[in-house]
Design a protein around this motif. Structure first.
Motif, PDB file in Angstrom:
ATOM      1  N   ALA A  93      -4.192   7.365   4.760  1.00 14.81           N
ATOM      2  CA  ALA A  93      -4.283   7.541   6.184  1.00 14.81           C
ATOM      3  C   ALA A  93      -4.253   6.128   6.937  1.00 14.81           C
ATOM      4  N   LEU A  94      -3.254   5.898   7.900  1.00 15.59           N
ATOM      5  CA  LEU A  94      -3.144   4.854   8.757  1.00 15.59           C
ATOM      6  C   LEU A  94      -4.244   5.083   9.868  1.00 15.59           C
ATOM      7  N   SER A 143       0.706   4.341  -2.804  1.00 15.77           N
ATOM      8  CA  SER A 143       0.511   5.561  -2.582  1.00 15.77           C
ATOM      9  C   SER A 143       1.810   6.522  -2.947  1.00 15.77           C
ATOM     10  N   GLU A 144       2.934   5.941  -3.023  1.00 13.54           N
ATOM     11  CA  GLU A 144       3.939   6.656  -3.738  1.00 13.54           C
ATOM     12  C   GLU A 144       3.942   6.547  -5.385  1.00 13.54           C
ATOM     13  N   LYS A 145       3.316   5.667  -5.932  1.00  8.85           N
ATOM     14  CA  LYS A 145       3.254   5.708  -7.304  1.00  8.85           C
ATOM     15  C   LYS A 145       2.071   6.263  -7.921  1.00  8.85           C
ATOM     16  N   TYR A 153       0.815  -1.186   0.030  1.00 11.80           N
ATOM     17  CA  TYR A 153       0.002   0.022   0.056  1.00 11.80           C
ATOM     18  C   TYR A 153       0.880   1.243  -0.090  1.00 11.80           C
ATOM     19  N   ARG A 154       1.913   1.090   0.994  1.00 11.62           N
ATOM     20  CA  ARG A 154       2.921   2.315   0.606  1.00 11.62           C
ATOM     21  C   ARG A 154       3.349   2.491  -0.649  1.00 11.62           C
ATOM     22  N   GLY A 201       1.757   8.050   9.152  1.00 13.44           N
ATOM     23  CA  GLY A 201       1.504   6.879   9.694  1.00 13.44           C
ATOM     24  C   GLY A 201       1.739   5.511   8.779  1.00 13.44           C
ATOM     25  N   ILE A 202       1.553   5.692   7.472  1.00 11.71           N
ATOM     26  CA  ILE A 202       1.771   4.402   6.509  1.00 11.71           C
ATOM     27  C   ILE A 202       3.254   3.948   6.704  1.00 11.71           C
ATOM     28  N   ALA A 203       4.063   4.961   6.295  1.00 14.80           N
ATOM     29  CA  ALA A 203       5.699   4.919   6.196  1.00 14.80           C
ATOM     30  C   ALA A 203       5.761   4.448   7.615  1.00 14.80           C
TER      31      ALA A 203
END
Length: 215
Positions: free
Chosen positions: A35-36, A27-29, A23-24, A116-118
């Motif tokens: 939001a975590l 979100s970067e792509k 998922y991270r 949060g995801i990171a």
């Protein structure tokens, strides 16, 4: 246009860990903000849950999560120690749970700052990636820093705002159940829940229908 979604996540859930890095990367792509929304694991919320499972449940789950990790080439190993303090003989869950409460509060504090995801990905790699004594020393502090956070600031929030963080974590669980599911990992996009590490591609498909674009 940037789309938004919530990821409900437990630091004790192997499937949460097996999903969060993917998922991270998503979100970067793509033009996507995730939001975590960390929650406490079932061992905290419903301590007798695992006693009611089919006898084959544990052996199958271990086999499945190991092959998921192999399939996606994700480092994976049993936590050392388990984030949940539990009697291995009786399976009794201890009243005091310092490990899971600390890391989950860290996750919520990180989520407040949009990281949060990171952090969940970085901490997950410690817990489920084979790092011994992940709860000691500066392991979590370094995970916070790799996630782009000030470790001292987050540690202070965890210490001084424990009740407030726990209230936010409880709100996350309520929101998860109102979305139509109860377990993790669950991604909720426009009110639609996608439960499990095997629904990532389907969640992306739905977002693409709503205009998801590459960065």
């Amino acid at each position: 246009m940037t789309l938004t979604a919530d990821l409900y996540f437990s630091f004790r859930s192997p499937y949460s860990y097996l999903s969060v890095g993917r998922y991270r990367a998503m979100s970067e792509k793509f033009n996507l903000t995730l939001a975590l929304r960390p929650v406490y694991p079932l061992a905290i919320r419903q301590p007798d849950f695992f006693e009611k499972n089919h006898p084959n449940w544990l052996s199958y789950t271990i086999r499945d999560m190991m092959r998921v990790a192999q399939f996606h080439d994700i480092p994976f190993g049993a936590p050392r120690p388990d984030p949940i303090v539990q009697n291995p003989a009786t399976r009794e869950i201890a009243a005091e749970q310092p490990y899971i409460r600390r890391v989950t509060r860290m996750g919520q504090a990180a989520a407040r700052k949009g990281r949060g995801i990171a952090f969940a990905h970085e901490a997950g790699q410690l817990i489920w990636g084979g790092q011994p004594d992940w709860h000691e020393g500066d392991h979590l502090a370094r995970a916070l820093e790799r996630a782009g956070l000030d470790a001292g600031e987050i540690e202070a929030e965890v210490k001084d705002q424990a009740e407030e963080l726990d209230a936010e974590i409880a709100d996350n669980q309520d929101a998860l159940e109102k979305s139509g599911h109860w377990g993790v990992p669950t991604l909720v996009f426009e009110g639609e829940p996608f439960f499990g590490q095997d629904r990532i591609e389907m969640a992306q498909w739905r977002m693409e229908q709503r205009g998801l674009t590459r960065r």
